[in-house]
Design a protein around this motif. Sequence first.
Motif, PDB file in Angstrom:
ATOM      1  N   GLN A  42       5.216  -7.717   9.076  1.00  0.00           N
ATOM      2  CA  GLN A  42       5.475  -6.471   8.355  1.00  0.00           C
ATOM      3  C   GLN A  42       6.958  -6.310   8.117  1.00  0.00           C
ATOM      4  O   GLN A  42       7.784  -6.572   8.990  1.00  0.00           O
ATOM      5  N   ILE A  89       3.885   8.169  -0.470  1.00  0.00           N
ATOM      6  CA  ILE A  89       4.829   7.489   0.430  1.00  0.00           C
ATOM      7  C   ILE A  89       4.492   6.011   0.429  1.00  0.00           C
ATOM      8  O   ILE A  89       3.353   5.632   0.708  1.00  0.00           O
ATOM      9  N   LYS A  90       5.469   5.167   0.082  1.00  0.00           N
ATOM     10  CA  LYS A  90       5.243   3.727   0.074  1.00  0.00           C
ATOM     11  C   LYS A  90       5.256   3.197   1.496  1.00  0.00           C
ATOM     12  O   LYS A  90       6.166   3.473   2.259  1.00  0.00           O
ATOM     13  N   SER A  91       4.234   2.438   1.856  1.00  0.00           N
ATOM     14  CA  SER A  91       4.186   1.782   3.159  1.00  0.00           C
ATOM     15  C   SER A  91       4.967   0.475   3.077  1.00  0.00           C
ATOM     16  O   SER A  91       5.181  -0.071   2.003  1.00  0.00           O
ATOM     17  N   SER A  92       5.356  -0.048   4.230  1.00  0.00           N
ATOM     18  CA  SER A  92       6.074  -1.318   4.270  1.00  0.00           C
ATOM     19  C   SER A  92       5.152  -2.454   3.850  1.00  0.00           C
ATOM     20  O   SER A  92       3.956  -2.439   4.145  1.00  0.00           O
ATOM     21  N   GLU A  93       5.723  -3.448   3.180  1.00  0.00           N
ATOM     22  CA  GLU A  93       4.946  -4.612   2.765  1.00  0.00           C
ATOM     23  C   GLU A  93       4.495  -5.397   3.980  1.00  0.00           C
ATOM     24  O   GLU A  93       5.202  -5.460   4.985  1.00  0.00           O
ATOM     25  N   GLN A  94       3.313  -6.002   3.883  1.00  0.00           N
ATOM     26  CA  GLN A  94       2.783  -6.841   4.953  1.00  0.00           C
ATOM     27  C   GLN A  94       2.466  -8.224   4.395  1.00  0.00           C
ATOM     28  O   GLN A  94       2.017  -8.348   3.254  1.00  0.00           O
ATOM     29  N   SER A 123       0.837  -1.203   0.000  1.00  0.00           N
ATOM     30  CA  SER A 123       0.000   0.000   0.000  1.00  0.00           C
ATOM     31  C   SER A 123       0.867   1.246   0.000  1.00  0.00           C
ATOM     32  O   SER A 123       2.064   1.194   0.288  1.00  0.00           O
ATOM     33  N   SER A 124       0.247   2.359  -0.322  1.00  0.00           N
ATOM     34  CA  SER A 124       0.914   3.665  -0.314  1.00  0.00           C
ATOM     35  C   SER A 124      -0.010   4.672   0.349  1.00  0.00           C
ATOM     36  O   SER A 124      -1.224   4.491   0.391  1.00  0.00           O
ATOM     37  N   LYS A 125       0.579   5.752   0.828  1.00  0.00           N
ATOM     38  CA  LYS A 125      -0.186   6.859   1.397  1.00  0.00           C
ATOM     39  C   LYS A 125       0.080   8.092   0.547  1.00  0.00           C
ATOM     40  O   LYS A 125       1.209   8.318   0.118  1.00  0.00           O
ATOM     41  N   ASN A 170      12.130  -1.777   7.520  1.00  0.00           N
ATOM     42  CA  ASN A 170      13.148  -1.121   6.695  1.00  0.00           C
ATOM     43  C   ASN A 170      14.333  -0.784   7.576  1.00  0.00           C
ATOM     44  O   ASN A 170      14.249   0.075   8.450  1.00  0.00           O
TER      45      ASN A 170
END
Length: 194
Positions: free
Chosen positions: A116, A49-54, A30-32, A119
């Motif tokens: 999750q 802003i790229k969110s961390s992969e889950q 997902s991204s914000k 990074n």
Amino acid sequence: MGYRITGEKCGSIRFEPDTGTINKEGITMSSKMTENAIEDGSSINDHVIKSSEQFPIGGILVGGNADADRLTRMWKERDLLTYSGRVRGNNLIITNLSITSEYKNAGGCSFTATLQKANITTSAYIEIGETLMSQDDAREKTGNKTAATKNAGMTTTVSEAITGNAYTSYVNSYNGKSSGGPSSRKTAGYDGVR
């Protein structure tokens, strides 16, 4: 296919026919977007802003609660995990864990977990040829001190590579002979009255 969750602190859980199985796994990306309101009330998008992969997974554990306890410990100790199954990931943290006991699986339980991606960054180090402060401190402790630096103020200091006489003749070659600046007027050209 062998499913496995491996932690740096808590060991690993291997899902085999006699210990359990993973029956659900996936990946969520997902991204914000930042939004800024403008005068008429609508919003404009400014940045993504790229969110961390889950990695949401679910499974069944059989043959006791040892693996359920290990999963709980991985969550409590914030263990850095590697997951291998149909989807694979490393540097993962358990952010959600749900363990459910049912009468159908008296010696075990079912679970769902969200892993999750963490990074992890490191600082950059660039050598610039200067001595480190720790080396200066060590030199002072051993008595091998360098010459102290003095504030010379507005005076000109002479380096060892240039002799004093050479520098003096260099300065004297410019004394009173500068033509680079504007010369001042001897008489005023405009007195403010017309």
